[in-house]
Write an enzyme that holds these catalytic residues in place. Structure first.
Site, PDB file in Angstrom:
ATOM      1  N   TYR A  18       0.583  -1.084   0.129  1.00 31.47           N
ATOM      2  CA  TYR A  18       0.056   0.140  -0.209  1.00 31.47           C
ATOM      3  C   TYR A  18       1.125   1.116  -0.108  1.00 31.47           C
ATOM      4  O   TYR A  18       0.815   2.351  -0.957  1.00 31.47           O
ATOM      5  CB  TYR A  18      -0.869   0.013   1.180  1.00 31.47           C
ATOM      6  CG  TYR A  18      -1.544   1.513   1.862  1.00 31.47           C
ATOM      7  CD1 TYR A  18      -2.998   1.922   0.199  1.00 31.47           C
ATOM      8  CD2 TYR A  18      -1.036   2.386   2.546  1.00 31.47           C
ATOM      9  CE1 TYR A  18      -3.088   2.802   0.387  1.00 31.47           C
ATOM     10  CE2 TYR A  18      -2.195   3.183   2.696  1.00 31.47           C
ATOM     11  CZ  TYR A  18      -2.991   3.724   1.866  1.00 31.47           C
ATOM     12  OH  TYR A  18      -4.093   5.010   1.983  1.00 31.47           O
ATOM     13  N   GLU A  40     -11.323   5.942   5.268  1.00 27.73           N
ATOM     14  CA  GLU A  40     -10.872   6.793   6.547  1.00 27.73           C
ATOM     15  C   GLU A  40     -11.551   6.845   7.875  1.00 27.73           C
ATOM     16  O   GLU A  40     -11.641   7.471   8.527  1.00 27.73           O
ATOM     17  CB  GLU A  40     -10.236   7.855   5.889  1.00 27.73           C
ATOM     18  CG  GLU A  40      -8.756   8.508   4.711  1.00 27.73           C
ATOM     19  CD  GLU A  40      -8.115   7.689   5.098  1.00 27.73           C
ATOM     20  OE1 GLU A  40      -8.100   7.524   6.399  1.00 27.73           O
ATOM     21  OE2 GLU A  40      -7.019   7.621   5.050  1.00 27.73           O
ATOM     22  N   TRP A  48      -4.774   1.765  10.460  1.00 31.17           N
ATOM     23  CA  TRP A  48      -5.489   2.376   9.054  1.00 31.17           C
ATOM     24  C   TRP A  48      -5.322   0.484   8.710  1.00 31.17           C
ATOM     25  O   TRP A  48      -6.033   0.159   7.757  1.00 31.17           O
ATOM     26  CB  TRP A  48      -4.252   3.231   8.229  1.00 31.17           C
ATOM     27  CG  TRP A  48      -4.592   2.895   7.045  1.00 31.17           C
ATOM     28  CD1 TRP A  48      -3.414   2.932   5.844  1.00 31.17           C
ATOM     29  CD2 TRP A  48      -6.046   3.221   6.377  1.00 31.17           C
ATOM     30  NE1 TRP A  48      -4.643   2.890   5.242  1.00 31.17           N
ATOM     31  CE2 TRP A  48      -6.165   2.806   4.750  1.00 31.17           C
ATOM     32  CE3 TRP A  48      -7.235   3.595   6.593  1.00 31.17           C
ATOM     33  CZ2 TRP A  48      -6.212   2.982   4.367  1.00 31.17           C
ATOM     34  CZ3 TRP A  48      -8.222   3.528   5.656  1.00 31.17           C
ATOM     35  CH2 TRP A  48      -7.486   3.795   4.136  1.00 31.17           C
TER      36      TRP A  48
END
Length: 200
Positions: A18, A40, A48
């Site tokens: 990522y 988000e 995350w």
């Protein structure tokens, strides 16, 4: 990409991929911007990587992040989603995804794309920072404050300034890769290739 990567991404191969392939690369299409807005918001209060691990489930369960389809979700559909362990089962977050899809369509009805709306807060430019360490990376900025305020006024939720700064970092409105990280220059190059000006 070698071990000079930003330190936050080193825990798993998924996180590294990522970081290497997505984080900080400019995104200007509405669908991907909405995907990150949804993810988000789901991440709020969590790490995350938790969301990243569930991303494919979100893609499958939320109609590949189709704003039009999510905007039509009924309370019954929301209840069904809340029973699925493949996503973060927080009612406010799931309802926020529907609310934000509808707010995105409302913007479009007024002649403004989500991309136009969000990128106005950087004047359509990529803000290039050059942090030497993670401690130098802010959690919010005047730009994310303004973005958050405008989104709330436009009917969005789970769009606080910290969430929106993370969104700006993820979608390349801001380049916060450490200056020593190879991805820093890759993101600068990607911005230029996309025809976007850079600042700072």
């Amino acid at each position: 990409m070698h071990e000079k990567r930003c330190g936050w991404c080193l825990s798993t191969p998924l996180y590294r991929r990522y970081h290497d392939e997505e984080w900080g690369r400019p995104v200007t299409d509405d669908k991907t911007l909405f995907e990150f807005l949804l993810l988000e918001g789901a991440q709020a209060g969590l790490s995350w990587i938790t969301v990243l691990n569930k991303r494919e489930n979100y893609r499958r369960l939320f109609n590949d992040f189709s704003v039009e389809k999510i905007a039509r979700y009924t309370p019954k559909k929301v209840e069904k989603l809340l029973q699925n362990p493949g996503i973060i089962r927080n009612r406010l977050k799931v309802e926020s995804a529907v609310k934000n899809a509808r707010a995105t369509l409302a913007l479009r009805d007024k002649g403004t794309s989500l991309s136009q709306f969000l990128w106005q807060f950087t004047d359509g430019r990529v803000i290039v920072n050059r942090p030497a360490s993670l401690a130098q990376v802010p959690s919010s900025t005047p730009e994310s404050d303004a973005m958050s305020k405008a989104l709330k006024k436009a009917g969005f939720s789970f769009v606080g300034s910290t969430i929106m700064y993370a969104h700006m970092q993820a979608t390349g409105m801001v380049n916060d890769h450490l200056h020593s990280c190879p991805a820093h220059q890759h993101c600068v190059d990607a911005a230029r290739a996309a025809g976007l000006a850079t600042s700072r």
